[in-house]
Design a protein around this motif. Structure first.
Motif: not given
Length: 304
Positions: A6, A10, A138, A159, A185, A187, A211, A216, A218-219
């Motif tokens: 992850i 990111q 979630k 995840y 949710g 990712l 986004k 969100k 972080e996506g």
């Protein structure tokens, strides 16, 4: 293992590549794993995915396949789970089992319709679309099940990933889907294959807008790539697979190469595939590589 994946995903400066694997209509998945190992391509990728009965055709279990890949290569695997084959009870039960064997990256799909299955009179479940599975994940990450009941022994972090088309006549359709997946949710959102950098840039622009809408930040968008070395494959994708755009220049180039023979056709297709692979790596190095288990093609792109 998953935290490292992850973080790479990111971090906009780092290369992130996952490789799709498709379990076969066999009682063992190890021959697929052996093929990957023999080609020596694992050092060039960050993880894998396993498909879950694509086209509603019976295959080896995606979760067990993911566990076996992780054990062999010590790299994380995105195990696909479709809504077609499970109700919310079975989804959660499978997630609990997967959690216990450390399969904790889940790729949520709605799934292809059961009517195209190779199993007589198979029926789809489809209690909802893939966003229900994202919502279940979630809940698990909050230590509760989908009904709100607290687990005695809480699951380890899960995840969630999702998928999206790579093309639509109305780009707002893609924007809505991106936003929906992020709001539930995901990712990472993996696209269907892209074949030109203009398509990739359009998707990246839409995803940034999604986004902002969803909040969100972080996506991450992961661009799907599918190396094509045959005219018939390119034509099939262009004609029969929704959500994909194969440029006319690919069709024309492969047609001209096809007239010169199979070797020239494969050579031209690989050159075109390498061209988009390198362009995406330079622009947005977050890639999900799909080869329909033709892992030699993955090797040709990853280690030319």
């Amino acid at each position: 293992m998953f935290d490292r994946l992850i973080k790479k995903l990111q971090n906009p400066k780092t290369r992130y590549i996952t490789l799709e694997t498709t379990p076969r209509h066999d009682a063992l998945f190890t021959p697929v794993i052996d093929t990957i190992e023999a080609l020596g391509i694992t050092e060039h990728i960050d993880g894998f995915s396993t498909t879950d009965n694509p086209l509603a055709k019976l295959k080896f279990n995606s979760i067990i396949a993911a566990m076996q890949l992780q054990e062999r290569f010590e790299k994380p695997v995105l195990a696909t789970m479709t809504m077609r084959d499970r109700n919310k009870i079975a989804l959660q039960s499978d997630l609990l089992g997967a959690n216990a064997i450390d399969v904790r990256a889940i790729l949520a799909l709605t799934g292809d319709p059961a009517k195209i299955s190779d199993q007589p009179a198979a029926k789809g479940v489809f209690e909802s679309d893939s966003t229900m599975l994202l919502d279940i994940v979630k809940c698990f990450n909050a230590g509760i099940d989908y009904a709100g009941r607290e687990f005695g022994i809480k699951p380890r972090p899960v995840y969630p990933f999702a998928v999206s088309n790579a093309f639509a006549k109305n780009p707002k359709t893609l924007l809505k889907k991106f936003t929906k997946k992020l709001e539930h949710g995901a990712l990472g959102v993996i696209t269907q294959p892209v074949f030109e950098i203009e398509n990739a840039l359009m998707l990246l622009e839409l995803f940034e807008e999604a986004k902002e809408i969803s909040g969100k930040k972080e996506g991450v968008l992961i661009l799907g790539l599918f190396p094509v070395t045959r005219l018939r494959t390119a034509q099939f994708l262009a004609s029969h697979v929704p959500g994909i755009h194969v440029p006319k220049r690919w069709i024309d180039a492969l047609y001209e190469a096809h007239k010169k023979g199979e070797k020239e056709e494969q050579k031209r297709g690989l050159a075109l595939s390498r061209e988009i692979f390198e362009a995406v790596q330079t622009t947005h190095p977050k890639i999900h590589l799909m080869t329909a288990n033709r892992f030699s093609l993955a090797k040709a792109l990853l280690n030319p």
